[in-house]
Design a protein around this motif. Structure first.
Motif, PDB file in Angstrom:
ATOM      1  N   ARG A  89       0.652  -1.127   0.054  1.00  0.00           N
ATOM      2  CA  ARG A  89      -0.098  -0.027   0.181  1.00  0.00           C
ATOM      3  C   ARG A  89       0.882   1.524  -0.096  1.00  0.00           C
ATOM      4  O   ARG A  89       0.788   2.345  -0.504  1.00  0.00           O
ATOM      5  N   SER A  90       2.387   0.930   1.022  1.00  0.00           N
ATOM      6  CA  SER A  90       2.686   2.682   0.439  1.00  0.00           C
ATOM      7  C   SER A  90       3.112   2.662  -0.660  1.00  0.00           C
ATOM      8  O   SER A  90       3.647   3.779  -1.139  1.00  0.00           O
ATOM      9  N   ARG A  91       4.237   1.120  -1.605  1.00  0.00           N
ATOM     10  CA  ARG A  91       4.440   1.243  -2.644  1.00  0.00           C
ATOM     11  C   ARG A  91       3.086   2.219  -3.364  1.00  0.00           C
ATOM     12  O   ARG A  91       3.505   2.851  -4.646  1.00  0.00           O
ATOM     13  N   LEU A  92       1.841   1.657  -3.390  1.00  0.00           N
ATOM     14  CA  LEU A  92       1.038   1.967  -3.874  1.00  0.00           C
ATOM     15  C   LEU A  92       0.767   3.684  -4.310  1.00  0.00           C
ATOM     16  O   LEU A  92       0.526   4.143  -5.423  1.00  0.00           O
ATOM     17  N   ALA A  93       0.996   4.178  -2.749  1.00  0.00           N
ATOM     18  CA  ALA A  93       0.959   5.761  -2.662  1.00  0.00           C
ATOM     19  C   ALA A  93       1.669   6.432  -3.731  1.00  0.00           C
ATOM     20  O   ALA A  93       1.366   7.486  -3.780  1.00  0.00           O
ATOM     21  N   LEU A  94       2.975   5.930  -2.833  1.00  0.00           N
ATOM     22  CA  LEU A  94       4.603   7.171  -3.920  1.00  0.00           C
ATOM     23  C   LEU A  94       4.006   6.915  -5.252  1.00  0.00           C
ATOM     24  O   LEU A  94       4.441   7.267  -6.084  1.00  0.00           O
ATOM     25  N   TRP A  95       3.440   5.410  -5.871  1.00  0.00           N
ATOM     26  CA  TRP A  95       3.408   5.351  -7.365  1.00  0.00           C
ATOM     27  C   TRP A  95       1.963   6.067  -7.497  1.00  0.00           C
ATOM     28  O   TRP A  95       2.058   6.722  -8.875  1.00  0.00           O
ATOM     29  N   THR A  96       1.095   6.859  -6.742  1.00  0.00           N
ATOM     30  CA  THR A  96       0.302   7.309  -6.881  1.00  0.00           C
ATOM     31  C   THR A  96       0.841   8.757  -7.022  1.00  0.00           C
ATOM     32  O   THR A  96       0.103   9.289  -7.752  1.00  0.00           O
ATOM     33  N   LEU A  97       1.924   9.134  -6.213  1.00  0.00           N
ATOM     34  CA  LEU A  97       2.070  10.509  -6.639  1.00  0.00           C
ATOM     35  C   LEU A  97       2.586  10.393  -8.272  1.00  0.00           C
ATOM     36  O   LEU A  97       3.002  11.882  -8.069  1.00  0.00           O
ATOM     37  N   ASN A  98       3.195   9.479  -8.318  1.00  0.00           N
ATOM     38  CA  ASN A  98       4.600  10.308  -9.274  1.00  0.00           C
ATOM     39  C   ASN A  98       3.382  10.241 -10.056  1.00  0.00           C
ATOM     40  O   ASN A  98       3.292  10.436 -11.323  1.00  0.00           O
ATOM     41  N   GLU A  99       2.197   9.210 -10.831  1.00  0.00           N
ATOM     42  CA  GLU A  99       1.109   8.797 -11.829  1.00  0.00           C
ATOM     43  C   GLU A  99       0.572  10.668 -11.686  1.00  0.00           C
ATOM     44  O   GLU A  99      -0.239  11.004 -13.230  1.00  0.00           O
ATOM     45  N   ALA A 100      -0.130  10.270 -10.796  1.00  0.00           N
ATOM     46  CA  ALA A 100      -1.293  11.753 -10.956  1.00  0.00           C
ATOM     47  C   ALA A 100       0.066  13.394 -10.932  1.00  0.00           C
ATOM     48  O   ALA A 100      -0.882  13.908 -12.192  1.00  0.00           O
ATOM     49  N   GLU A 101       1.091  12.998 -10.917  1.00  0.00           N
ATOM     50  CA  GLU A 101       2.064  13.917 -11.826  1.00  0.00           C
ATOM     51  C   GLU A 101       2.029  13.927 -13.507  1.00  0.00           C
ATOM     52  O   GLU A 101       1.599  15.689 -14.254  1.00  0.00           O
ATOM     53  N   LEU A 102       2.170  13.096 -13.538  1.00  0.00           N
ATOM     54  CA  LEU A 102       2.247  12.640 -15.043  1.00  0.00           C
ATOM     55  C   LEU A 102       1.555  12.780 -16.291  1.00  0.00           C
ATOM     56  O   LEU A 102       1.023  13.564 -16.887  1.00  0.00           O
ATOM     57  N   LEU A 103       0.007  12.821 -15.237  1.00  0.00           N
ATOM     58  CA  LEU A 103      -1.104  12.783 -16.346  1.00  0.00           C
ATOM     59  C   LEU A 103      -2.139  14.144 -15.581  1.00  0.00           C
ATOM     60  O   LEU A 103      -3.115  13.983 -16.120  1.00  0.00           O
TER      61      LEU A 103
END
Length: 818
Positions: A470-484
């Motif tokens: 879940r922590s890794r998913l959250a970190l990926w979410t931060l990066n992907e939200a910025e890209l998108l």
């Protein structure tokens, strides 16, 4: 049962609940609904199964879980005051507990108990709180599964099997009088350890080294290894029962002694209040929206470029599924991004239904027909489509490049990338963003702490490494939200807030004014380049991408015209005059003379050579050109031979021959069997219609209100049928069976009882076997009996139904209320 009688079982506690409370239980634990329980007893049994309890515990926040863990080490049942003392301490501060934490625990504990009761993990009144048996087994300390509290077994559990003589030796060393049996000896030792005054006096006599040993064990793990000849401090503790043997080389600190050393607290760090999400930066909300819109436009351009890259047929699919590492690197190079970012764009397009397998024998990825419909949408609608698909997707691009449980590499578009928790984590991360003021960027570490508090890993202590999924998913979410373009400069944009709370239409309305308007012109330059000062209209961009190669991207895109790019446009069916007219119509500057010469020169040579299938042949009206090709060393590998003055035959296929001659500087054209020039059109390859990949749900779906209402009514009715009081049969009449069993009567008795009930309007209890052979018991009010069927209002189903009499196993009258 009177309302003041406390429930004796979980089933009785559930039976006393109202319909809204039962619906809340089924909403919080939807796995209990599959299938709908027949009655309250079956619901309680299912709520106590290991799989269901584990799922419920995994969805608790940290303080609710700590409350359950405290109950697991408390007496069963435990009064509210005992539970509160385990969480706050007994008032004798050990130097670590703070008054403000104790006040927060006192305030938060009732809410945590409400949560546990609603989910049927705790039942009973405040004077007799009981943790369901399965949850106690999961959370209570054991050598195989240490408790998150760090506590060990009780004195009674640790001394089970100890010889009576050894127990008496411990009592004597601890200064306690001898007893006559092991039970009273264990009780005396437990009483000593739970008596604050006497325990303090005992520890005052302990050597300093012995106290150091206790300090190492007090917060867990409570087990330690000893040698056959222990040191004097360990021997002192073992002689007095402060360390009890588990095996010949292992000792344990009993729970009662540990709680004394902890000042009565079950947890070292109680967390009654969720950690606040700290702000990393305060930015201008309008600047955030503009930055997010700019990144959203970049996202659209990148996905469109990916679709164009695979327009003529994308990479082949690995036998195990997914994209090869080489193809991922090739896509990353073409998109001018890193490989992890390329994997994200590829997975996003796949999740949005824009890419899929073509299903051919030589299976490849290609754009879907839906991608053409997507490209026809406005920019803001294209973005909302991508963002919505990303929010719901369970596929996790961040896993690409890692390994699965068997050590196999995880590839982009591979079959092992689904993670059911991904949508929930994405939405929760963005919800935490939305709780901050507009323009505020959260601190990632504080956000991770909050997520770990809301859904802790059962059995683990709070960590900051971010190593759990879940922590890794959250970190990926931060990066992907910025890209998108969901976030801009680290803060949530207004259009993303609208997408989360109000829907796609409002988000598109907010985004539209922030996106640049497409342009209908370019600036041609004398160095055979064209500059697009902004985004181009789609027809212009599509044609220009065929006529020229992209040299650089950014705020302005630079295209370069080359002989190969012009030949590509001619291969696509354009004539030289068409290209001149196109450039003149869309350039704000005059068409440079070198560009006109380039187009005319390539067009003059284009198609002079013709290539067809023999294996392959080359045809040209100019024999000198063919002589030149035969004399060129580079043509040796083609194995050409002359069939006629104007025809050469080759032993390679037409496609390879076409590419080889182009590499040699010629401009050949492919022709059909009839001699017509074959036109190569870009974007001709599409998959059959495909649906986007279906997200893999995390457990059963949450039921809607209609299903919940029907389920509660069915459970209530079934429970009424199972627990209703039946009339005792007349003396000499066979019994309807033991309590809870289906009633058994003869067909004649069944018909007579049902007919009498229909005449008097009374309610009866029946046993019924359906066409599948499943037996059930029901409470019905017969309305009509005819033709071998009984029509009745079924209290179990809450509707009028018709039952064949031959499927009714028996009937019994209900006792009158009195």
């Amino acid at each position: 049962m009177g309302t003041t009688t406390p429930p004796r079982t979980l089933a009785e506690a559930l039976r006393a609940r109202g319909d809204e409370s039962l619906a809340g239980l089924l909403r919080a634990r939807p796995d209990l609904l599959n299938p709908v329980p027949n009655d309250i007893t079956q619901l309680a049994t299912r709520a106590g199964t290991r799989a269901s309890v584990v799922r419920a515990l995994e969805h608790l926040d940290r303080f609710a879980l700590q409350t359950a863990e405290a109950l697991a080490v408390a007496p069963d049942p435990a009064p509210y005051e005992t539970l509160l003392s385990l969480l706050t301490g007994d008032g004798l501060d050990d130097g670590e507990q703070r008054d403000d934490v104790g006040a927060a625990i006192t305030t938060a504990l009732p809410g945590a108990l409400v949560t546990l009761r609603e989910q049927a993990l705790v039942w009973g009144g405040d004077d007799r709180l009981r943790l369901v048996r399965t949850a106690r087994e999961l959370l209570a300390p054991s050598p195989q599964h240490p408790s998150p509290t760090g506590l060990g077994p009780t004195v009674a559990e640790a001394t089970a099997g100890m010889s009576p003589g050894r127990l008496q030796e411990i009592l004597a060393a601890a200064g306690l009088p001898a007893t006559h049996d092991p039970v009273s000896a264990v009780a005396a030792l437990s009483a000593l350890f739970t008596d604050r005054t006497r325990m303090a006096e005992l520890l005052d006599t302990a050597p300093v080294e012995a106290l150091s040993v206790l300090d190492r064990l007090v917060w867990g793990p409570p087990y330690g290894e000893v040698t056959p000849n222990p040191t004097p401090p360990v021997k002192w503790l073992r002689d007095r029962g402060l360390l009890l043997p588990v095996s010949t080389r292992t000792v344990v600190l009993p729970r009662e002694a540990a709680l004394h050393l902890r000042a009565g607290r079950a947890h070292r760090v109680p967390e009654p209040v969720p950690p606040a999400v700290a702000a990393a930066a305060e930015r201008d909300p309008q600047a955030v929206d503009r930055a997010a819109a700019g990144q959203a436009f970049t996202a659209l351009s990148t996905v469109e470029e990916l679709l164009k890259l695979w327009d003529g047929g994308g990479p082949t699919i690995l036998r195990a599924g997914g994209l090869s590492v080489r193809e991922l690197k090739r896509a990353a190079t073409s998109l001018d991004v890193t490989e992890p970012v390329a994997a994200f764009w590829i997975e996003l397009a796949y999740g949005a239904g824009l890419l899929a397998s073509d299903g051919e024998t030589d299976e490849r990825y290609a754009p879907t027909p839906a991608s053409d419909e997507w490209r026809d949408l406005s920019a803001e609608d294209r973005w909302t489509h991508l963002a919505t698909a990303w929010l719901a997707a369970t596929r996790t691009p961040g896993l690409v490049g890692g390994q699965d449980a068997k050590g196999r590499a995880l590839s982009a578009l591979g079959p092992e990338l689904d993670r059911s928790a991904a949508p929930d984590v994405r939405r929760r991360v963005l919800a935490l963003f939305a709780e901050l003021p507009p323009g505020t960027a959260p601190e990632p570490e504080s956000l991770l702490r909050r997520l770990r508090w809301e859904r802790p890993l059962r059995g683990s202590a709070p960590t900051s490494e971010g190593s759990d999924l879940r922590s890794r998913l959250a970190l990926w979410t931060l990066n992907e939200a910025e890209l998108l373009g969901i976030t801009g400069r680290g803060a949530l944009s207004a259009q993303a807030r609208a997408l989360l709370n109000e829907g796609e239409e409002t988000a598109a309305t907010l985004l539209a004014p922030l996106l640049p308007e497409p342009l209908d012109h370019v600036l041609l330059q004398a160095d055979l380049t064209a500059v697009a000062p902004g985004p181009l209209e789609r027809p212009l961009a599509d044609t220009l991408s065929v006529l020229a190669d992209v040299e650089s991207k950014g705020g302005a895109t630079v295209y370069r015209f080359t002989p190969g790019s012009v030949r590509r446009a001619l291969d696509a069916g354009q004539a030289a005059a068409d290209l001149h007219a196109f450039l003149a119509a869309h350039s704000r500057t005059p068409v440079p003379q070198p560009l006109s010469y380039l187009i005319d020169d390539v067009a003059r040579r284009h198609g002079h050579l013709r290539i067809g299938a023999a294996s392959a042949y080359v045809r040209c009206d100019d024999e000198a050109v063919l002589n030149e090709i035969l004399a060129d060393r580079r043509s040796t590998g083609l194995r050409l031979r002359r069939l006629a003055p104007t025809v050469l035959a080759a032993q390679s296929d037409p496609g390879s021959l076409l590419e080889a001659l182009r590499d040699m500087g010629y401009a050949p054209a492919a022709e059909s069997a009839e001699g017509d020039v074959l036109i190569t059109r870009a974007g001709a390859r599409r998959t059959p219609p495909r649906t986007p990949p279906v997200p893999v749900p995390e457990g059963p779906p949450v039921p809607d209100d209609t299903l919940l209402g029907a389920a509660v009514r069915a459970i209530r009715a079934g429970d009424t049928a199972a627990t209703v009081a039946r009339k005792e049969p007349p003396e000499g009449t066979p019994s309807t069976g033991p309590s809870g069993a289906l009633p058994r009567t003869t067909p004649a008795e069944t018909l007579a009882t049902v007919q009498a009930a229909a005449m008097t309007g009374s309610t009866v209890w029946i046993g019924y076997v359906n066409a599948d052979g499943a037996a059930s018991q029901r409470v019905i009010a017969p309305v009509r009996v005819e033709g071998g069927f009984v029509t009745a209002y079924d209290h179990t189903a809450d509707e009028v139904r018709t039952y064949p009499l031959h499927r009714i196993t028996g009937v019994a009258e209900l006792a009158e209320e009195g």
